[in-house]
Scaffold this motif. Structure first.
Motif, PDB file in Angstrom:
ATOM      1  N   LEU A  45       0.833  -1.205   0.000  1.00 38.50           N
ATOM      2  CA  LEU A  45       0.000   0.000   0.000  1.00 38.50           C
ATOM      3  C   LEU A  45       0.870   1.258   0.000  1.00 38.50           C
ATOM      4  CD1 LEU A  45      -2.785  -1.017   2.533  1.00 38.50           C
ATOM      5  CD2 LEU A  45      -3.049  -0.672   0.080  1.00 38.50           C
ATOM      6  N   LEU A  46       1.941   1.240   0.777  1.00 37.23           N
ATOM      7  CA  LEU A  46       2.807   2.412   0.869  1.00 37.23           C
ATOM      8  C   LEU A  46       3.581   2.670  -0.422  1.00 37.23           C
ATOM      9  CD1 LEU A  46       4.120   2.067   4.519  1.00 37.23           C
ATOM     10  CD2 LEU A  46       2.601   3.838   3.624  1.00 37.23           C
ATOM     11  N   GLU A  47       3.805   1.632  -1.224  1.00 34.58           N
ATOM     12  CA  GLU A  47       4.486   1.818  -2.501  1.00 34.58           C
ATOM     13  C   GLU A  47       3.739   2.805  -3.396  1.00 34.58           C
ATOM     14  OE1 GLU A  47       4.896  -2.045  -4.260  1.00 34.58           O
ATOM     15  OE2 GLU A  47       6.633  -2.558  -3.030  1.00 34.58           O
ATOM     16  N   ASN A  48       2.421   2.812  -3.300  1.00 29.40           N
ATOM     17  CA  ASN A  48       1.600   3.660  -4.166  1.00 29.40           C
ATOM     18  C   ASN A  48       0.981   4.837  -3.424  1.00 29.40           C
ATOM     19  OD1 ASN A  48       1.989   1.880  -6.397  1.00 29.40           O
ATOM     20  ND2 ASN A  48       0.524   0.491  -5.454  1.00 29.40           N
ATOM     21  N   TYR A  49       1.449   5.122  -2.240  1.00 27.61           N
ATOM     22  CA  TYR A  49       0.840   6.136  -1.390  1.00 27.61           C
ATOM     23  C   TYR A  49       0.783   7.502  -2.067  1.00 27.61           C
ATOM     24  CZ  TYR A  49       0.046   9.104   2.687  1.00 27.61           C
ATOM     25  OH  TYR A  49      -0.461  10.022   3.568  1.00 27.61           O
ATOM     26  N   PHE A  50       1.890   7.944  -2.642  1.00 30.03           N
ATOM     27  CA  PHE A  50       1.954   9.294  -3.186  1.00 30.03           C
ATOM     28  C   PHE A  50       1.250   9.428  -4.535  1.00 30.03           C
ATOM     29  CE2 PHE A  50       5.505   9.116  -0.189  1.00 30.03           C
ATOM     30  CZ  PHE A  50       5.175  10.190   0.609  1.00 30.03           C
ATOM     31  N   GLU A  51       0.927   8.328  -5.167  1.00 31.76           N
ATOM     32  CA  GLU A  51       0.156   8.375  -6.409  1.00 31.76           C
ATOM     33  C   GLU A  51      -1.337   8.197  -6.150  1.00 31.76           C
ATOM     34  OE1 GLU A  51       2.940   6.156  -6.294  1.00 31.76           O
ATOM     35  OE2 GLU A  51       4.206   7.721  -7.161  1.00 31.76           O
ATOM     36  N   ALA A  52      -1.685   7.763  -4.966  1.00 35.10           N
ATOM     37  CA  ALA A  52      -3.085   7.481  -4.633  1.00 35.10           C
ATOM     38  C   ALA A  52      -3.856   8.778  -4.404  1.00 35.10           C
ATOM     39  CB  ALA A  52      -3.158   6.615  -3.378  1.00 35.10           C
ATOM     40  N   PRO A  53      -5.174   8.755  -4.664  1.00 33.27           N
ATOM     41  CA  PRO A  53      -6.000   9.919  -4.314  1.00 33.27           C
ATOM     42  C   PRO A  53      -5.911  10.169  -2.809  1.00 33.27           C
ATOM     43  CG  PRO A  53      -7.241   8.328  -5.626  1.00 33.27           C
ATOM     44  CD  PRO A  53      -5.943   7.689  -5.281  1.00 33.27           C
ATOM     45  N   SER A  55      -8.062  10.657  -0.575  1.00 30.58           N
ATOM     46  CA  SER A  55      -8.982   9.881   0.273  1.00 30.58           C
ATOM     47  C   SER A  55      -8.418   8.490   0.567  1.00 30.58           C
ATOM     48  CB  SER A  55     -10.355   9.771  -0.383  1.00 30.58           C
ATOM     49  OG  SER A  55     -10.245   9.112  -1.639  1.00 30.58           O
ATOM     50  N   ILE A  56      -7.829   7.867  -0.429  1.00 35.57           N
ATOM     51  CA  ILE A  56      -7.222   6.543  -0.252  1.00 35.57           C
ATOM     52  C   ILE A  56      -5.944   6.671   0.576  1.00 35.57           C
ATOM     53  CG2 ILE A  56      -6.210   4.558  -1.447  1.00 35.57           C
ATOM     54  CD1 ILE A  56      -9.241   4.855  -1.863  1.00 35.57           C
ATOM     55  N   ALA A  57      -5.148   7.718   0.304  1.00 34.63           N
ATOM     56  CA  ALA A  57      -3.909   7.928   1.055  1.00 34.63           C
ATOM     57  C   ALA A  57      -4.209   8.115   2.544  1.00 34.63           C
ATOM     58  CB  ALA A  57      -3.153   9.133   0.498  1.00 34.63           C
ATOM     59  N   GLY A  58      -5.315   8.795   2.865  1.00 28.77           N
ATOM     60  CA  GLY A  58      -5.693   8.978   4.262  1.00 28.77           C
ATOM     61  C   GLY A  58      -5.989   7.650   4.950  1.00 28.77           C
ATOM     62  N   LYS A  59      -6.625   6.750   4.230  1.00 30.95           N
ATOM     63  CA  LYS A  59      -6.912   5.423   4.790  1.00 30.95           C
ATOM     64  C   LYS A  59      -5.625   4.623   4.977  1.00 30.95           C
ATOM     65  CE  LYS A  59     -11.565   5.310   2.954  1.00 30.95           C
ATOM     66  NZ  LYS A  59     -12.513   4.684   2.039  1.00 30.95           N
ATOM     67  N   ILE A  60      -4.722   4.737   4.023  1.00 30.46           N
ATOM     68  CA  ILE A  60      -3.442   4.041   4.132  1.00 30.46           C
ATOM     69  C   ILE A  60      -2.663   4.573   5.336  1.00 30.46           C
ATOM     70  CG2 ILE A  60      -1.218   3.630   3.014  1.00 30.46           C
ATOM     71  CD1 ILE A  60      -2.722   3.717   0.316  1.00 30.46           C
ATOM     72  N   LEU A  61      -2.698   5.884   5.523  1.00 30.42           N
ATOM     73  CA  LEU A  61      -2.014   6.489   6.669  1.00 30.42           C
ATOM     74  C   LEU A  61      -2.586   5.961   7.981  1.00 30.42           C
ATOM     75  CD1 LEU A  61       0.042   8.495   7.807  1.00 30.42           C
ATOM     76  CD2 LEU A  61      -1.725  10.250   7.652  1.00 30.42           C
ATOM     77  N   GLY A  62      -3.900   5.845   8.061  1.00 30.57           N
ATOM     78  CA  GLY A  62      -4.524   5.282   9.262  1.00 30.57           C
ATOM     79  C   GLY A  62      -4.069   3.859   9.519  1.00 30.57           C
ATOM     80  N   LEU A  63      -3.985   3.062   8.456  1.00 32.52           N
ATOM     81  CA  LEU A  63      -3.508   1.684   8.602  1.00 32.52           C
ATOM     82  C   LEU A  63      -2.044   1.656   9.057  1.00 32.52           C
ATOM     83  CD1 LEU A  63      -5.072   0.056   5.412  1.00 32.52           C
ATOM     84  CD2 LEU A  63      -5.715  -0.375   7.790  1.00 32.52           C
ATOM     85  N   TYR A  64      -1.257   2.574   8.534  1.00 38.13           N
ATOM     86  CA  TYR A  64       0.154   2.629   8.929  1.00 38.13           C
ATOM     87  C   TYR A  64       0.292   2.969  10.412  1.00 38.13           C
ATOM     88  CZ  TYR A  64       5.028   4.053   9.186  1.00 38.13           C
ATOM     89  OH  TYR A  64       6.339   4.166   9.557  1.00 38.13           O
ATOM     90  N   LYS A  65      -0.512   3.910  10.888  1.00 46.65           N
ATOM     91  CA  LYS A  65      -0.450   4.277  12.312  1.00 46.65           C
ATOM     92  C   LYS A  65      -0.862   3.097  13.194  1.00 46.65           C
ATOM     93  CE  LYS A  65      -1.123   9.244  11.780  1.00 46.65           C
ATOM     94  NZ  LYS A  65      -2.029  10.381  12.027  1.00 46.65           N
ATOM     95  N   GLU A  66      -1.874   2.358  12.779  1.00 49.19           N
ATOM     96  CA  GLU A  66      -2.278   1.159  13.527  1.00 49.19           C
ATOM     97  C   GLU A  66      -1.159   0.118  13.510  1.00 49.19           C
ATOM     98  OE1 GLU A  66      -4.972   0.094  15.406  1.00 49.19           O
ATOM     99  OE2 GLU A  66      -5.355   2.253  15.391  1.00 49.19           O
TER     100      GLU A  66
END
Length: 137
Positions: A45-53, A55-66
């Motif tokens: 998920l983090l590989e594509n973080y900066f290309e993601a919209p 809204s999706i990047a925010g969800k990925i960030l939440g998963l990373y914090k967890e």
């Protein structure tokens, strides 16, 4: 499921029974597999973080914090496994705090248009072959 695994421990018991050690061993193996899967998914998920919209990047960030919280709990479980099972010592590494800061900064920066890719020369279209020509009369 992971939270239940983190709570398993034989440390507080005065006399550790072989059945308790066997049960902890099974739980530890499952927890290690779950952690590895979680780690691989997050890396993808983090590989594509900066290309993601955003809204999706925010969800990925939440998963990373967890995941960072799980990382600390898994470290404690690994330490218990080292003591009870003689498992090898593993030091779970996390990226530096600046990595999390850059992920958060990306979410808060203004939306910008993606860079334009240079136009590539178009290849000529492939010829269309009729089905009758392929299979014959």
């Amino acid at each position: 499921l992971m939270e239940a695994g983190y709570k398993c421990s034989c440390e507080k018991q005065h006399a550790v029974h072989t059945t308790s050690i066997a049960a902890f061993s099974l739980i530890f193996k499952d927890m290690r597999i779950l952690y590895q899967c979680q780690n691989k998914v997050l890396l993808r998920l983090l590989e594509n973080y900066f290309e993601a919209p955003k809204s999706i990047a925010g969800k990925i960030l939440g998963l990373y914090k967890e995941f960072l919280k799980h990382n600390g709990k898994m470290s404690k479980l690994l330490e218990a496994a080292k003591e009870l099972l003689g498992a090898e010592s593993v030091d779970l590494q996390t990226p530096p705090p600046s990595f999390l800061e850059s992920l958060e900064a990306y979410l808060h920066e203004e939306e910008r248009s993606p860079p334009k890719k240079p136009k590539e020369e178009e290849a000529p279209p492939a010829p269309v072959i009729q089905l009758k020509e392929l299979i014959g009369p």
